[in-house]
Design a protein around this motif. Structure first.
Motif, PDB file in Angstrom:
ATOM      1  N   GLU A 138      49.712  39.141  39.923  1.00 49.41           N
ATOM      2  CA  GLU A 138      48.759  39.950  40.795  1.00 49.41           C
ATOM      3  C   GLU A 138      49.340  40.282  42.277  1.00 49.41           C
ATOM      4  O   GLU A 138      48.601  40.904  42.942  1.00 49.41           O
ATOM      5  CB  GLU A 138      47.431  39.326  40.878  1.00 49.41           C
ATOM      6  CG  GLU A 138      46.880  39.093  39.419  1.00 49.41           C
ATOM      7  CD  GLU A 138      45.748  38.553  39.555  1.00 49.41           C
ATOM      8  OE1 GLU A 138      44.926  38.732  40.430  1.00 49.41           O
ATOM      9  OE2 GLU A 138      45.370  37.660  38.577  1.00 49.41           O
ATOM     10  N   TYR A 166      41.414  41.896  39.480  1.00 49.17           N
ATOM     11  CA  TYR A 166      39.932  41.663  38.890  1.00 49.17           C
ATOM     12  C   TYR A 166      39.118  43.108  39.293  1.00 49.17           C
ATOM     13  O   TYR A 166      39.188  43.727  40.275  1.00 49.17           O
ATOM     14  CB  TYR A 166      39.206  40.585  39.385  1.00 49.17           C
ATOM     15  CG  TYR A 166      37.819  40.442  38.870  1.00 49.17           C
ATOM     16  CD1 TYR A 166      37.789  39.432  37.862  1.00 49.17           C
ATOM     17  CD2 TYR A 166      36.646  41.037  39.390  1.00 49.17           C
ATOM     18  CE1 TYR A 166      36.700  39.519  37.091  1.00 49.17           C
ATOM     19  CE2 TYR A 166      35.463  40.555  38.830  1.00 49.17           C
ATOM     20  CZ  TYR A 166      35.432  39.892  37.683  1.00 49.17           C
ATOM     21  OH  TYR A 166      34.198  39.457  36.931  1.00 49.17           O
ATOM     22  N   LYS A 204      39.863  40.961  34.378  1.00 46.65           N
ATOM     23  CA  LYS A 204      41.011  41.475  34.751  1.00 46.65           C
ATOM     24  C   LYS A 204      41.704  42.215  34.243  1.00 46.65           C
ATOM     25  O   LYS A 204      41.806  42.375  32.903  1.00 46.65           O
ATOM     26  CB  LYS A 204      41.948  40.128  35.157  1.00 46.65           C
ATOM     27  CG  LYS A 204      41.372  39.192  36.234  1.00 46.65           C
ATOM     28  CD  LYS A 204      42.768  38.172  36.577  1.00 46.65           C
ATOM     29  CE  LYS A 204      42.208  37.069  37.561  1.00 46.65           C
ATOM     30  NZ  LYS A 204      43.183  36.201  37.911  1.00 46.65           N
TER      31      LYS A 204
END
Length: 326
Positions: A273, A235, A242
């Protein structure tokens, strides 16, 4: 340094310092590019991206930056035309700009890659034959001489009918490429825009996954642009969305070749992520339980998954250093 990492990152970053968010002057960005060419990490650096209309501004650098050494590699950028006729007019201007640049600088520069935005009129026509004709006419206008680009990457549009439109763009590319017999002819590839300076400029995960799988199915070369400054998806508080990571996009694309990913599997790689789920091993690159060999990475980077434009060469390297890869 693992061989798989070196194969993954080799000449992967096209320097786009002229463009947002960096927005550097031509002189500043070109001087930076010149410095990066001499850096120990220069093996990750590819071309300098420059609009065709600004090629004439390179004249002052002929006797200093361009004097001696390896040629300066440029990827030439066209502009968005709304109409097909406007697109062809821009192509003629691009050809003249490239000719003038080579008359001025000779073999001190190369312009073997061209990046073009498809005209909206052609994209929204939903006509595969029309798109294939655009690729063929582009080859007629930008071709036939050693100085002209042999790889042309066409950028599409993610509109409300994006799946059908992107599909036709890529199917028409496959039709055009299949019809080129001489290896010296222009090859058409797809340019995927992965972000920008506003959240609205970032395509959805579903759109990226569909595109990565579709270019694989149609055997189309891919290059990316915008929003890929960092290796892992995260993010970004400035853009308020993002941002995609180049491990996610390039790793997902190459793993897709090795494992025939579905769109759902590709989406999972793109959304990852956790940096610990990506690794460079002695044998290759891995995401979770999926791996691709170093040899396959080398082959795919040469012909299928080429490079991404970034306005910073420093940010990607800083992140890679934090991950212990550089």
């Amino acid at each position: 340094m693992k061989a798989s990492f070196k194969a993954f990152m080799r000449e992967i970053i096209d320097y786009a310092g002229l463009f947002p968010p960096a927005d550097l002057s031509l002189d500043t960005s070109l001087q930076k590019y010149s410095k990066y060419r001499k850096d120990s990490d220069a093996w990750m650096l590819s071309r300098y991206i420059i609009p065709a209309s600004r090629l004439e501004e390179l004249k002052p650098y002929h006797d200093n930056l361009f004097a001696g050494g390896e040629p300066y590699k440029f990827s030439v950028l066209g502009k968005r035309a709304e109409t097909i006729s406007g697109f062809y007019e821009d192509l003629q201007n691009i050809a003249r700009s490239i000719e003038r640049a080579h008359d001025e600088h000779g073999k001190a520069i190369t312009t073997d890659v061209l990046e073009l935005k498809l005209p909206r009129e052609a994209v929204f026509a939903n006509d595969e034959a029309l798109l294939a004709d655009i690729y063929a006419k582009t080859a007629d206008l930008i071709g036939g001489r050693e100085i002209f680009p042999t790889e042309v990457f066409f950028e599409g549009i993610f509109d409300k009918n994006w799946e059908k439109e992107i599909g036709l763009i890529l199917e028409a590319m496959d039709r055009y490429n299949a019809g080129t017999k001489d290896e010296s002819n222009m090859r058409a590839g797809f340019k995927l825009r992965c972000g920008g300076v506003e959240a609205s400029m970032f395509p959805a995960v579903e759109q990226v996954a569909f595109t990565l799988n579709k270019v694989r199915e149609q055997n189309i070369a891919l290059k990316c642009t915008a929003g890929l400054h960092h290796p892992i998806r995260h993010y970004n508080y400035t853009v308020k969305t993002k941002m995609y990571g180049f491990f996610n996009i390039f790793g997902g694309a190459m793993l897709g070749y090795a494992h025939d990913f579905s769109d759902e599997q590709m989406q999972q790689v793109i959304k990852e992520e956790d940096a610990e789920h990506f690794s460079f091993t002695e044998s290759g690159f891995r995401w979770k339980d999926y791996e691709i060999s170093t040899q396959e990475i080398t082959e795919l980077r040469n012909v299928a998954v080429t490079s991404f434009g970034s306005c910073s060469f420093d940010e990607p390297r800083e992140d890679l250093q934090k991950l212990g890869l550089l």
